[in-house]
Write a protein that holds these residues in place. Structure first.
Motif, mmCIF file in Angstrom:
data_model
loop_
_atom_site.group_PDB
_atom_site.id
_atom_site.type_symbol
_atom_site.label_atom_id
_atom_site.label_comp_id
_atom_site.label_asym_id
_atom_site.label_seq_id
_atom_site.Cartn_x
_atom_site.Cartn_y
_atom_site.Cartn_z
ATOM 1 N N TYR A 80 44.809 22.265 46.628
ATOM 2 C CA TYR A 80 43.699 21.409 46.210
ATOM 3 C C TYR A 80 42.678 21.207 47.307
ATOM 4 N N THR A 81 43.064 21.544 48.543
ATOM 5 C CA THR A 81 42.117 21.443 49.656
ATOM 6 C C THR A 81 41.233 22.684 49.771
ATOM 7 N N ASP A 82 41.559 23.751 49.026
ATOM 8 C CA ASP A 82 40.773 24.980 49.068
ATOM 9 C C ASP A 82 39.696 24.961 47.988
ATOM 10 N N PRO A 83 38.624 25.724 48.155
ATOM 11 C CA PRO A 83 37.610 25.802 47.097
ATOM 12 C C PRO A 83 38.180 26.496 45.870
ATOM 13 N N PRO A 84 37.634 26.227 44.690
ATOM 14 C CA PRO A 84 38.141 26.844 43.464
ATOM 15 C C PRO A 84 38.084 28.363 43.540
ATOM 16 N N ARG A 85 39.110 28.996 42.985
ATOM 17 C CA ARG A 85 39.157 30.458 42.905
ATOM 18 C C ARG A 85 38.550 30.905 41.581
ATOM 19 N N GLN A 86 37.588 31.786 41.647
ATOM 20 C CA GLN A 86 36.924 32.264 40.441
ATOM 21 C C GLN A 86 37.639 33.509 39.924
ATOM 22 N N PRO A 87 38.194 33.485 38.705
ATOM 23 C CA PRO A 87 38.817 34.687 38.149
ATOM 24 C C PRO A 87 37.879 35.884 38.231
ATOM 25 N N ALA A 88 38.462 37.082 38.460
ATOM 26 C CA ALA A 88 37.684 38.188 38.988
ATOM 27 C C ALA A 88 37.029 39.110 37.972
ATOM 28 N N HIS A 168 60.204 38.225 25.171
ATOM 29 C CA HIS A 168 59.437 39.462 25.118
ATOM 30 C C HIS A 168 58.515 39.617 26.316
ATOM 31 N N GLY A 169 57.825 38.555 26.701
ATOM 32 C CA GLY A 169 56.787 38.664 27.709
ATOM 33 C C GLY A 169 55.583 39.401 27.139
ATOM 34 N N GLY A 170 54.536 39.553 27.933
ATOM 35 C CA GLY A 170 53.402 40.286 27.413
ATOM 36 C C GLY A 170 52.099 39.980 28.112
ATOM 37 N N ALA A 171 51.008 40.301 27.417
ATOM 38 C CA ALA A 171 49.663 40.172 27.977
ATOM 39 C C ALA A 171 49.133 38.763 27.789
ATOM 40 N N GLY A 172 48.092 38.451 28.526
ATOM 41 C CA GLY A 172 47.447 37.161 28.392
ATOM 42 C C GLY A 172 46.114 37.151 29.117
ATOM 43 N N TYR A 173 45.454 36.012 29.078
ATOM 44 C CA TYR A 173 44.182 35.824 29.775
ATOM 45 C C TYR A 173 44.171 34.457 30.443
ATOM 46 N N TYR A 174 43.518 34.422 31.604
ATOM 47 C CA TYR A 174 43.331 33.165 32.326
ATOM 48 C C TYR A 174 41.838 32.910 32.468
ATOM 49 N N TYR A 175 41.412 31.686 32.073
ATOM 50 C CA TYR A 175 40.006 31.285 32.125
ATOM 51 C C TYR A 175 39.866 30.066 33.036
ATOM 52 N N SER A 176 38.860 30.128 33.909
ATOM 53 C CA SER A 176 38.558 28.985 34.766
ATOM 54 C C SER A 176 37.222 29.252 35.446
ATOM 55 N N GLN A 177 36.517 28.173 35.793
ATOM 56 C CA GLN A 177 35.255 28.305 36.516
ATOM 57 C C GLN A 177 34.247 29.191 35.779
ATOM 58 N N GLY A 178 34.323 29.218 34.451
ATOM 59 C CA GLY A 178 33.399 30.017 33.675
ATOM 60 C C GLY A 178 33.647 31.503 33.746
ATOM 61 N N HIS A 179 34.823 31.920 34.219
ATOM 62 C CA HIS A 179 35.173 33.329 34.352
ATOM 63 C C HIS A 179 36.586 33.571 33.808
ATOM 64 N N ALA A 193 61.885 29.502 33.902
ATOM 65 C CA ALA A 193 60.501 29.089 34.113
ATOM 66 C C ALA A 193 59.540 30.179 33.657
ATOM 67 N N LEU A 194 58.399 29.759 33.152
ATOM 68 C CA LEU A 194 57.332 30.675 32.789
ATOM 69 C C LEU A 194 56.678 31.211 34.056
ATOM 70 N N GLN A 195 56.459 32.543 34.103
ATOM 71 C CA GLN A 195 55.828 33.165 35.253
ATOM 72 C C GLN A 195 54.571 33.896 34.826
ATOM 73 N N LEU A 196 53.473 33.664 35.538
ATOM 74 C CA LEU A 196 52.212 34.346 35.297
ATOM 75 C C LEU A 196 51.983 35.320 36.439
ATOM 76 N N GLU A 197 51.695 36.596 36.082
ATOM 77 C CA GLU A 197 51.589 37.646 37.088
ATOM 78 C C GLU A 197 50.296 38.434 36.916
ATOM 79 N N LYS A 198 49.842 39.048 38.015
ATOM 80 C CA LYS A 198 48.633 39.862 37.978
ATOM 81 C C LYS A 198 48.858 41.170 37.227
#
Length: 228
Positions: A80-88, A168-179, A193-198
């Protein structure tokens, strides 16, 4: 606390037994933990008021330990001390998530707040999703959409409770900072636990922002249209 059907064969009650949740079913032992709000329509939904005093009484009289220790948070967060990360991968000023043939959730990005404001389509139009307690439109720093095979649980007609295939797992999308950026997810057993991966099964975590998160689970039948 859960509100659901009473049939022993209903998946909610099957899972209550499977994971030994009966001892934590506060409503069954200390009624009324919650009471129905008769001032609101119950044609399609049940509205309830939760009694914090009753829950506190349960904890005190049973000696239940309300503290929990966690090895890690459910998500990998940007400090939380770092600036927001913009999805690429590109801009996403708005997102529309179709849940079925008649319900769509919309998320419109507001650069001034850094959040996605939520609306829903239903009843013949698009309406802001408003918190009944304060009259404010719901808004989220993060929107996550996960896709996987979806069916229905047996013994749930006519409601046909949806069953999302977490193994099953699978594909997804992450939205933040308008990206946005595409992601992959996996979970395994219900207690994992649910895991989100690149990338699929890469172990490379997706870092999301601190704040509120809307997580949608969608049948993978809709993934091709969503990709477009």
């Amino acid at each position: 606390v859960h509100e659901g059907p009473s049939a022993d064969t209903h998946p909610v009650n099957v899972m209550m037994r499977q994971y030994d949740y009966q001892d934590f079913d506060v409503q069954a032992k200390y009624y009324p933990i919650y009471t129905k709000d008769s001032s609101r329509s119950t044609e399609q939904y049940g509205w309830y008021d939760i009694s914090g005093a009753s829950i506190a009484k349960f904890v005190e009289e049973t000696g239940a330990d309300p503290s929990r220790s966690y090895n890690s948070p459910i998500f990998d967060f940007v400090p939380y001390t770092d600036p927001p990360r913009q999805p690429a991968d590109g801009e996403a000023a708005s997102v529309a998530v179709s849940h079925n043939g008649s319900t769509i959730s919309y998320f419109d990005y507001d650069a001034a707040t850094g959040k996605y404001a939520m609306s829903q389509y239903g009843g013949g139009g698009k309406h802001k999703t408003v918190d009944n307690l304060n009259g404010q439109q719901l808004a989220f720093e993060n929107v996550i959409v996960l896709f996987a095979p979806m069916s229905t649980y047996p013994n749930t007609a006519p409601e046909n409770l949806p069953k999302f295939d977490y193994s099953h797992g699978g594909a997804g999308y992450y939205y933040s900072q308008g990206h946005y950026e595409p992601i992959f997810w996996r979970k395994g057993a219900p207690s994992d636990a649910l895991q989100l991966e690149k990338a699929a099964k890469s172990g490379a975590p997706v870092y999301i922002h601190t704040g509120t998160t809307y997580l949608a689970e969608v049948t993978d039948d809709l993934l091709p249209d969503f990709d477009e």
